[in-house]
Design a protein around this motif. Sequence first.
Motif, PDB file in Angstrom:
ATOM      1  N   ASP A  32      56.526  11.541 177.723  1.00 39.42           N
ATOM      2  CA  ASP A  32      56.966  11.837 179.296  1.00 39.42           C
ATOM      3  C   ASP A  32      55.722  11.348 180.222  1.00 39.42           C
ATOM      4  OD1 ASP A  32      58.778  13.743 178.303  1.00 39.42           O
ATOM      5  OD2 ASP A  32      57.571  15.592 178.204  1.00 39.42           O
ATOM      6  N   THR A  33      54.862  10.795 179.670  1.00 42.10           N
ATOM      7  CA  THR A  33      53.711  10.475 180.726  1.00 42.10           C
ATOM      8  C   THR A  33      53.618   9.014 180.338  1.00 42.10           C
ATOM      9  OG1 THR A  33      52.026  10.594 178.966  1.00 42.10           O
ATOM     10  CG2 THR A  33      52.267  12.466 180.457  1.00 42.10           C
ATOM     11  N   LEU A  34      54.695   8.288 180.120  1.00 39.29           N
ATOM     12  CA  LEU A  34      54.999   6.914 180.267  1.00 39.29           C
ATOM     13  C   LEU A  34      54.730   6.366 181.614  1.00 39.29           C
ATOM     14  CD1 LEU A  34      57.526   6.093 177.463  1.00 39.29           C
ATOM     15  CD2 LEU A  34      55.155   5.749 177.172  1.00 39.29           C
ATOM     16  N   ASP A  35      53.726   5.210 181.982  1.00 34.07           N
ATOM     17  CA  ASP A  35      53.602   4.698 182.969  1.00 34.07           C
ATOM     18  C   ASP A  35      53.525   3.129 183.045  1.00 34.07           C
ATOM     19  OD1 ASP A  35      53.013   7.067 184.633  1.00 34.07           O
ATOM     20  OD2 ASP A  35      51.128   7.221 183.888  1.00 34.07           O
ATOM     21  N   PRO A  36      54.384   2.222 183.645  1.00 34.82           N
ATOM     22  CA  PRO A  36      54.393   1.045 183.512  1.00 34.82           C
ATOM     23  C   PRO A  36      52.869   0.569 183.852  1.00 34.82           C
ATOM     24  CG  PRO A  36      55.626   1.782 185.481  1.00 34.82           C
ATOM     25  CD  PRO A  36      55.396   2.818 184.663  1.00 34.82           C
ATOM     26  N   GLY A  37      52.422  -0.662 183.114  1.00 36.55           N
ATOM     27  CA  GLY A  37      51.217  -1.126 183.465  1.00 36.55           C
ATOM     28  C   GLY A  37      51.190  -2.275 182.276  1.00 36.55           C
ATOM     29  N   PRO A  38      50.168  -3.200 182.866  1.00 33.73           N
ATOM     30  CA  PRO A  38      49.876  -4.412 182.019  1.00 33.73           C
ATOM     31  C   PRO A  38      49.516  -4.119 180.493  1.00 33.73           C
ATOM     32  CG  PRO A  38      48.058  -4.171 183.628  1.00 33.73           C
ATOM     33  CD  PRO A  38      49.157  -3.049 183.694  1.00 33.73           C
ATOM     34  N   VAL A  39      49.831  -4.731 179.651  1.00 37.37           N
ATOM     35  CA  VAL A  39      49.282  -4.735 178.319  1.00 37.37           C
ATOM     36  C   VAL A  39      49.416  -5.804 177.615  1.00 37.37           C
ATOM     37  CG1 VAL A  39      50.141  -3.946 176.122  1.00 37.37           C
ATOM     38  CG2 VAL A  39      50.812  -2.617 177.843  1.00 37.37           C
ATOM     39  N   SER A  40      48.074  -6.300 176.810  1.00 37.95           N
ATOM     40  CA  SER A  40      48.185  -7.318 176.161  1.00 37.95           C
ATOM     41  C   SER A  40      46.867  -7.244 175.282  1.00 37.95           C
ATOM     42  CB  SER A  40      47.322  -8.571 177.123  1.00 37.95           C
ATOM     43  OG  SER A  40      47.194  -9.908 176.520  1.00 37.95           O
ATOM     44  N   GLY A  41      47.396  -7.631 174.060  1.00 39.23           N
ATOM     45  CA  GLY A  41      46.550  -7.226 172.821  1.00 39.23           C
ATOM     46  C   GLY A  41      47.218  -6.703 171.550  1.00 39.23           C
ATOM     47  N   VAL A  42      46.577  -6.293 170.593  1.00 39.01           N
ATOM     48  CA  VAL A  42      47.121  -5.484 169.624  1.00 39.01           C
ATOM     49  C   VAL A  42      47.524  -4.321 169.642  1.00 39.01           C
ATOM     50  CG1 VAL A  42      46.911  -5.319 167.157  1.00 39.01           C
ATOM     51  CG2 VAL A  42      46.062  -7.540 168.200  1.00 39.01           C
ATOM     52  N   VAL A  43      48.814  -3.800 169.285  1.00 41.13           N
ATOM     53  CA  VAL A  43      49.020  -2.467 169.317  1.00 41.13           C
ATOM     54  C   VAL A  43      49.582  -2.110 168.009  1.00 41.13           C
ATOM     55  CG1 VAL A  43      49.849  -2.518 171.852  1.00 41.13           C
ATOM     56  CG2 VAL A  43      51.525  -2.912 169.884  1.00 41.13           C
ATOM     57  N   MET A  88      51.294  -5.261 165.833  1.00 42.27           N
ATOM     58  CA  MET A  88      51.860  -6.500 166.550  1.00 42.27           C
ATOM     59  C   MET A  88      51.013  -6.926 167.654  1.00 42.27           C
ATOM     60  SD  MET A  88      55.157  -5.544 168.083  1.00 42.27           S
ATOM     61  CE  MET A  88      55.467  -4.103 169.335  1.00 42.27           C
ATOM     62  N   ARG A  89      51.037  -8.076 168.046  1.00 44.62           N
ATOM     63  CA  ARG A  89      50.268  -8.586 169.269  1.00 44.62           C
ATOM     64  C   ARG A  89      51.277  -8.419 170.530  1.00 44.62           C
ATOM     65  NH1 ARG A  89      45.669 -10.717 170.849  1.00 44.62           N
ATOM     66  NH2 ARG A  89      44.875 -10.719 168.735  1.00 44.62           N
ATOM     67  N   VAL A  90      51.259  -8.176 171.542  1.00 43.67           N
ATOM     68  CA  VAL A  90      52.142  -7.995 172.542  1.00 43.67           C
ATOM     69  C   VAL A  90      51.288  -8.528 173.805  1.00 43.67           C
ATOM     70  CG1 VAL A  90      53.198  -5.883 171.855  1.00 43.67           C
ATOM     71  CG2 VAL A  90      51.305  -5.715 173.242  1.00 43.67           C
ATOM     72  N   THR A  91      52.215  -8.959 174.648  1.00 49.67           N
ATOM     73  CA  THR A  91      51.689  -9.485 175.864  1.00 49.67           C
ATOM     74  C   THR A  91      52.956  -9.226 177.090  1.00 49.67           C
ATOM     75  OG1 THR A  91      50.579 -11.508 175.233  1.00 49.67           O
ATOM     76  CG2 THR A  91      51.041 -11.443 177.513  1.00 49.67           C
ATOM     77  N   ARG A  92      52.778  -8.227 178.140  1.00 49.39           N
ATOM     78  CA  ARG A  92      53.823  -8.188 178.965  1.00 49.39           C
ATOM     79  C   ARG A  92      53.979  -8.891 180.038  1.00 49.39           C
ATOM     80  NH1 ARG A  92      53.479  -4.135 183.624  1.00 49.39           N
ATOM     81  NH2 ARG A  92      55.552  -4.178 184.383  1.00 49.39           N
ATOM     82  N   THR A  93      55.279  -9.562 179.975  1.00 50.19           N
ATOM     83  CA  THR A  93      55.443 -10.883 180.828  1.00 50.19           C
ATOM     84  C   THR A  93      56.422 -10.493 181.979  1.00 50.19           C
ATOM     85  OG1 THR A  93      57.402 -11.533 179.357  1.00 50.19           O
ATOM     86  CG2 THR A  93      55.146 -12.419 179.068  1.00 50.19           C
ATOM     87  N   ASP A  94      57.069  -9.121 181.659  1.00 56.25           N
ATOM     88  CA  ASP A  94      57.958  -8.519 182.588  1.00 56.25           C
ATOM     89  C   ASP A  94      57.475  -7.664 183.667  1.00 56.25           C
ATOM     90  OD1 ASP A  94      59.908  -6.070 183.244  1.00 56.25           O
ATOM     91  OD2 ASP A  94      61.243  -7.849 183.095  1.00 56.25           O
ATOM     92  N   THR A  95      57.601  -7.656 185.043  1.00 52.27           N
ATOM     93  CA  THR A  95      57.070  -6.861 185.928  1.00 52.27           C
ATOM     94  C   THR A  95      58.154  -6.031 186.714  1.00 52.27           C
ATOM     95  OG1 THR A  95      56.958  -8.668 187.549  1.00 52.27           O
ATOM     96  CG2 THR A  95      55.135  -8.254 186.344  1.00 52.27           C
ATOM     97  N   ALA A  96      59.319  -6.034 186.016  1.00 50.65           N
ATOM     98  CA  ALA A  96      60.436  -5.522 186.979  1.00 50.65           C
ATOM     99  C   ALA A  96      60.756  -4.127 186.331  1.00 50.65           C
ATOM    100  CB  ALA A  96      61.877  -6.281 186.555  1.00 50.65           C
ATOM    101  N   ILE A  97      59.692  -3.406 185.967  1.00 55.00           N
ATOM    102  CA  ILE A  97      59.825  -1.817 185.541  1.00 55.00           C
ATOM    103  C   ILE A  97      60.011  -1.061 186.875  1.00 55.00           C
ATOM    104  CG2 ILE A  97      58.779  -0.147 184.165  1.00 55.00           C
ATOM    105  CD1 ILE A  97      57.779  -2.165 182.161  1.00 55.00           C
ATOM    106  N   PRO A  98      60.727  -0.212 187.073  1.00 52.31           N
ATOM    107  CA  PRO A  98      60.598   0.552 188.497  1.00 52.31           C
ATOM    108  C   PRO A  98      59.520   1.555 188.233  1.00 52.31           C
ATOM    109  CG  PRO A  98      62.622   1.044 187.072  1.00 52.31           C
ATOM    110  CD  PRO A  98      61.532  -0.068 186.161  1.00 52.31           C
TER     111      PRO A  98
END
Length: 98
Positions: A32-43, A88-98
């Motif tokens: 319920d508290t998911l907020d868009p934001g930058p992510v880079s690293g291991v999750v 897994m290693r992630v990098t958020r490249t998309d900024t089109a999240i409303p």
Amino acid sequence: MWAWLGRSAAGVATALMVVVVGLSLRALAPLDTLDPGPVSGVVVLRGDPEVSFGGIEVVVADGDRRLLASIDGPSAGEVAALRLGDSMRVTRTDTAIP
């Protein structure tokens, strides 16, 4: 005696249903508290990947944050093979999240 057993079974079934619903709501509460934001690293995966709209979605943990990761393209096949607890290693490249 049969009437008592029937009522007891119905009561137990009702109580079990209430417990299952309560635990389900508690498990979904962090989403319920998911907020868009930058992510880079291991999750770390906090669930098994699921197919969604031609890609893969999975709940991951980045420190104390729980995030919903959406993966499409060639990487989706690799993520689909992962399971709960894998990293897994992630990098958020998309900024089109409303």
